[in-house]
Scaffold this active site. Structure first.
Site, PDB file in Angstrom:
ATOM      1  N   HIS A 213       0.899  -1.166   0.000  1.00 33.13           N
ATOM      2  CA  HIS A 213       0.000   0.000   0.000  1.00 33.13           C
ATOM      3  C   HIS A 213       0.928   1.205   0.000  1.00 33.13           C
ATOM      4  O   HIS A 213       1.751   1.340   0.909  1.00 33.13           O
ATOM      5  CB  HIS A 213      -0.902  -0.019   1.234  1.00 33.13           C
ATOM      6  CG  HIS A 213      -2.049   0.941   1.169  1.00 33.13           C
ATOM      7  ND1 HIS A 213      -2.900   1.158   2.233  1.00 33.13           N
ATOM      8  CD2 HIS A 213      -2.490   1.755   0.166  1.00 33.13           C
ATOM      9  CE1 HIS A 213      -3.823   2.047   1.894  1.00 33.13           C
ATOM     10  NE2 HIS A 213      -3.584   2.424   0.647  1.00 33.13           N
ATOM     11  N   LEU A 214       0.841   2.069  -0.993  1.00 31.57           N
ATOM     12  CA  LEU A 214       1.873   3.071  -1.258  1.00 31.57           C
ATOM     13  C   LEU A 214       2.219   3.893  -0.017  1.00 31.57           C
ATOM     14  O   LEU A 214       1.352   4.505   0.603  1.00 31.57           O
ATOM     15  CB  LEU A 214       1.433   3.991  -2.398  1.00 31.57           C
ATOM     16  CG  LEU A 214       2.446   5.060  -2.827  1.00 31.57           C
ATOM     17  CD1 LEU A 214       3.799   4.459  -3.166  1.00 31.57           C
ATOM     18  CD2 LEU A 214       1.897   5.858  -4.011  1.00 31.57           C
ATOM     19  N   HIS A 215       3.510   3.912   0.320  1.00 30.69           N
ATOM     20  CA  HIS A 215       3.993   4.681   1.466  1.00 30.69           C
ATOM     21  C   HIS A 215       5.482   4.955   1.325  1.00 30.69           C
ATOM     22  O   HIS A 215       6.218   4.199   0.692  1.00 30.69           O
ATOM     23  CB  HIS A 215       3.735   3.928   2.778  1.00 30.69           C
ATOM     24  CG  HIS A 215       4.467   2.616   2.879  1.00 30.69           C
ATOM     25  ND1 HIS A 215       4.065   1.477   2.200  1.00 30.69           N
ATOM     26  CD2 HIS A 215       5.581   2.254   3.568  1.00 30.69           C
ATOM     27  CE1 HIS A 215       4.882   0.478   2.476  1.00 30.69           C
ATOM     28  NE2 HIS A 215       5.830   0.930   3.298  1.00 30.69           N
ATOM     29  N   LEU A 216       5.905   6.053   1.911  1.00 28.67           N
ATOM     30  CA  LEU A 216       7.314   6.397   2.074  1.00 28.67           C
ATOM     31  C   LEU A 216       7.638   6.389   3.559  1.00 28.67           C
ATOM     32  O   LEU A 216       6.764   6.640   4.397  1.00 28.67           O
ATOM     33  CB  LEU A 216       7.617   7.795   1.510  1.00 28.67           C
ATOM     34  CG  LEU A 216       8.071   7.902   0.052  1.00 28.67           C
ATOM     35  CD1 LEU A 216       7.049   7.299  -0.893  1.00 28.67           C
ATOM     36  CD2 LEU A 216       8.332   9.360  -0.318  1.00 28.67           C
TER      37      LEU A 216
END
Length: 386
Positions: free
Chosen positions: A217-220
């Site tokens: 799940h898109l994250h930085l």
């Protein structure tokens, strides 16, 4: 007349009663171009370890106070104390830290089979976290037509298994269910977060699927580390005539270096270049890690005391799927940059530079494939003006 956002009173703290956490809503951290700090941030001259004496920006104060409150409220999987730290003897300058709890308590990584795996709403994702885990929403204040419009909400969320102090995640538009593939919008917010901080050790990074991302799940990642890292001043050589992309030298893991002197049009150019490179890697099922830090301009000689711009380092690497428990540490974004969170006391006391280098280099692409990727990315940058 509008009140300047830096004078507005916004609380990023949770109310005393947990039942009120969800009712409170998510506060906005509103910032503008004038909040982005370019060249004025440096490590303290006498001792980098005195970094806790440097002034904090409005962003630092908001993040650190909200993060500290969540720590006191017990919202993390463990209570992060001061981590035992050592600089490994040798030429690299590895920063090793003993973080036993993270090795034991962190969430079990998801079953990842592909760099391009689709988002699965049945798996853990950031729509399933507790309301108190969200610190605030990043909200860019538009200033004229030249300022890129922030299209989606980017939430700042605690990492419940922190690597270091202030470890948070940037999560863009969580309800959209974006897979873990780098996009320009969240990279922009990550770069701007570094520019919003006055702390020289505030770092941002990205792990692709197959590059040890544990959640699809898109994250930085963002965190503070009160020590200079080798990648800040490592020398580099240009790979193309215009200097769009460089190769880091004198490090165990040669990475592709992109650089900008700070906020402005060059930042947008850098974002475009980096995302075209990561798209190329993802499309070809090549795992990768990315690290953002203040650092020196590209060139044959640099110094870690020169933090006059932003370095973005991209590593293409062997894919690693499944849970990896062997070795003193797992190799992902911070390890490639020279920060080594070690899982056991025995490994921490016995770790040498040679052993760390061997672990890191075992994750790199074979030289033939690395050369092919290098040539492809140079060709990709050459298409910029076509």
């Amino acid at each position: 007349m509008a009140v300047p956002h830096h004078l507005q009173e916004t609380s990023y703290l949770l109310p005393p009663d947990p039942e009120d956490w969800e009712k409170q809503g998510i506060p906005d951290f509103v910032y503008g171009q004038e909040d982005l700090v370019g060249k004025e941030v440096q490590w303290p001259r006498d001792s980098p370890s005195a970094v806790d004496t440097v002034p904090l920006s409005r962003f630092d104060s908001a993040l650190r106070s909200a993060w500290r409150q969540r720590l006191e409220l017990g919202l993390f999987r463990y209570r992060l104390e001061d981590l035992q730290t050592q600089i490994l003897p040798g030429s690299v300058g590895f920063v090793a830290q003993l973080n036993i709890e993270r090795g034991i308590q962190r969430r079990r990584p998801q079953n990842i089979r592909s760099v391009r795996q689709e988002f699965d709403p049945e798996q853990f994702n950031f729509n399933k976290i507790r309301p108190g885990e969200v610190l605030f929403r990043m909200q860019r204040e538009p200033k004229g037509p030249a300022t890129p419009k922030q299209e989606d909400d980017v939430l700042v969320v605690i990492n419940v298994s922190p690597l270091e102090w202030g470890h948070v995640l940037l999560v863009p538009a969580p309800a959209q269910g974006l897979p873990q593939r780098l996009l320009p919008g969240v990279l922009r917010v990550g770069l701007e977060a570094v520019l919003l901080s006055l702390h020289p050790g505030f770092r941002v990074g990205f792990n692709s699927l197959g590059g040890l991302a544990s959640v699809n799940h898109l994250h930085l990642h963002c965190y503070y580390l009160a020590h200079p890292l080798p990648v800040e001043g490592a020398p580099s050589t240009p790979l193309d005539p215009k200097g769009c992309i460089h190769l880091l030298q004198a490090l165990p893991a040669p990475g592709f270096l992109f650089y900008t002197s700070g906020p402005g049009p060059d930042l947008e150019v850098l974002i475009s270049r980096v995302c075209r490179a990561t798209d190329y890697l993802s499309d070809r099922e090549i795992a990768h890690n990315l690290f953002v830090t203040r650092g020196a301009p590209p060139g044959p000689t640099s110094s870690t005391s020169d933090l006059s711009g932003i370095r973005v380092i991209l590593w293409a690497r062997k894919s690693s799927f499944g849970i990896k428990e062997s070795g003193a540490f797992n190799v992902a974004l911070c390890e490639l940059a020279g920060h080594l969170p070690v899982k056991t006391s025995q490994d921490f006391s016995s770790l040498t530079e040679a052993a760390a280098v061997a672990l890191i280099q075992d994750c790199l692409l074979p030289e033939t494939q690395a050369g092919e990727v290098r040539a492809a990315l140079v060709a990709l940058m050459a298409q910029e003006e076509l």
